[in-house]
Design a protein around this motif. Sequence first.
Motif, PDB file in Angstrom:
ATOM      1  N   MET A 134     -24.802 -10.413 -85.624  1.00 17.36           N
ATOM      2  CA  MET A 134     -23.626 -10.256 -86.486  1.00 17.36           C
ATOM      3  C   MET A 134     -23.614  -8.951 -87.277  1.00 17.36           C
ATOM      4  SD  MET A 134     -21.582 -12.760 -85.995  1.00 17.36           S
ATOM      5  CE  MET A 134     -20.491 -12.555 -87.414  1.00 17.36           C
ATOM      6  N   LEU A 145     -13.735 -14.619 -89.826  1.00 16.70           N
ATOM      7  CA  LEU A 145     -14.584 -14.902 -88.678  1.00 16.70           C
ATOM      8  C   LEU A 145     -14.187 -16.189 -87.966  1.00 16.70           C
ATOM      9  CD1 LEU A 145     -18.149 -14.165 -90.136  1.00 16.70           C
ATOM     10  CD2 LEU A 145     -16.634 -12.597 -88.906  1.00 16.70           C
ATOM     11  N   ASP A 149     -19.066 -17.798 -85.370  1.00 15.17           N
ATOM     12  CA  ASP A 149     -19.704 -16.660 -86.034  1.00 15.17           C
ATOM     13  C   ASP A 149     -20.102 -17.005 -87.464  1.00 15.17           C
ATOM     14  OD1 ASP A 149     -19.530 -15.047 -83.804  1.00 15.17           O
ATOM     15  OD2 ASP A 149     -17.619 -14.153 -84.377  1.00 15.17           O
ATOM     16  N   ARG A 152     -23.411 -18.505 -87.359  1.00 22.18           N
ATOM     17  CA  ARG A 152     -24.466 -17.504 -87.195  1.00 22.18           C
ATOM     18  C   ARG A 152     -24.799 -16.856 -88.542  1.00 22.18           C
ATOM     19  NH1 ARG A 152     -25.516 -15.147 -81.968  1.00 22.18           N
ATOM     20  NH2 ARG A 152     -24.593 -16.419 -80.335  1.00 22.18           N
ATOM     21  N   GLU A 179     -20.154 -21.758 -77.542  1.00 19.68           N
ATOM     22  CA  GLU A 179     -20.699 -21.385 -78.849  1.00 19.68           C
ATOM     23  C   GLU A 179     -21.922 -22.244 -79.179  1.00 19.68           C
ATOM     24  OE1 GLU A 179     -16.884 -19.901 -81.477  1.00 19.68           O
ATOM     25  OE2 GLU A 179     -17.192 -22.057 -81.214  1.00 19.68           O
TER      26      GLU A 179
END
Length: 261
Positions: A134, A145, A149, A152, A179
């Motif tokens: 990231m 986002l 994400d 993450r 994902e």
Amino acid sequence: MSLLVVDRLNKRFGGVSAAKDVSFSLAAGELLAVIGPNGAGKSTTFGMVGGQLAPDSGTVALAGEAITGLPPREIWRKGVGRTFQVAQTFVSMTVAENVQMALVSRNGRTRNLVADTRALHREEALALLDGVGMRADADRPVSELAYGDVKRVELAIALAAEPKLLLMDEPTAGMAPKERAGLMGLAARLARERGIGVLFTEHDMDAVFAHADRILVLVRGEVIAAGTPEEVRGDERVKRVYLGETGVKAALRARREAVAP
């Protein structure tokens, strides 16, 4: 020596036994999945390890030190990080600022800050973001986002505390299949590279059987099976009360895909 040792934890809520003599251990760099149907006692067990719940009896030890019943903040300071089913981030802040805040807290500068937080631990935050893929989004607001994400970023925040043990509560909840695979693969790689023990709960059996080293199965507060994915997959009681034939086939497929070159 095991990193985490949980010994005969018990917890009742009124007349309901939410955890009954729950025992297990976890080594550094190992991923242990806790699975079971709704009401199995997964959240209760997690809460007792993380300090959100005090057990009625039993003990929890981290690296040989008793942490039973300590408050979550104290357990965090002893080296236990956590991610949540619903990601916990500051959506109005940038990706990097979220990680920097965790680093500020780790270094004991949460009070009487004399410097702009955005300038503190910037390079360390970027390195952590690089580790979870990231870094390129470091200066974007978290609100922009995709949810995968955000998860993450939450992982980077948890790693900022340099945990010995990482608790991941439904880490792939709300994520698309691709994902999910990406996040769990990332968590597994980082755990092994850094020697972090990972205890996670998960309903996605593909994620569990593809990435867990061992699996603990709870039903009505009791451990009914524990072992490698292959051992748990073949356990007749687990098939009968939880996985069923469809779940067993999914477990086989996930494991084959995980070990495929």
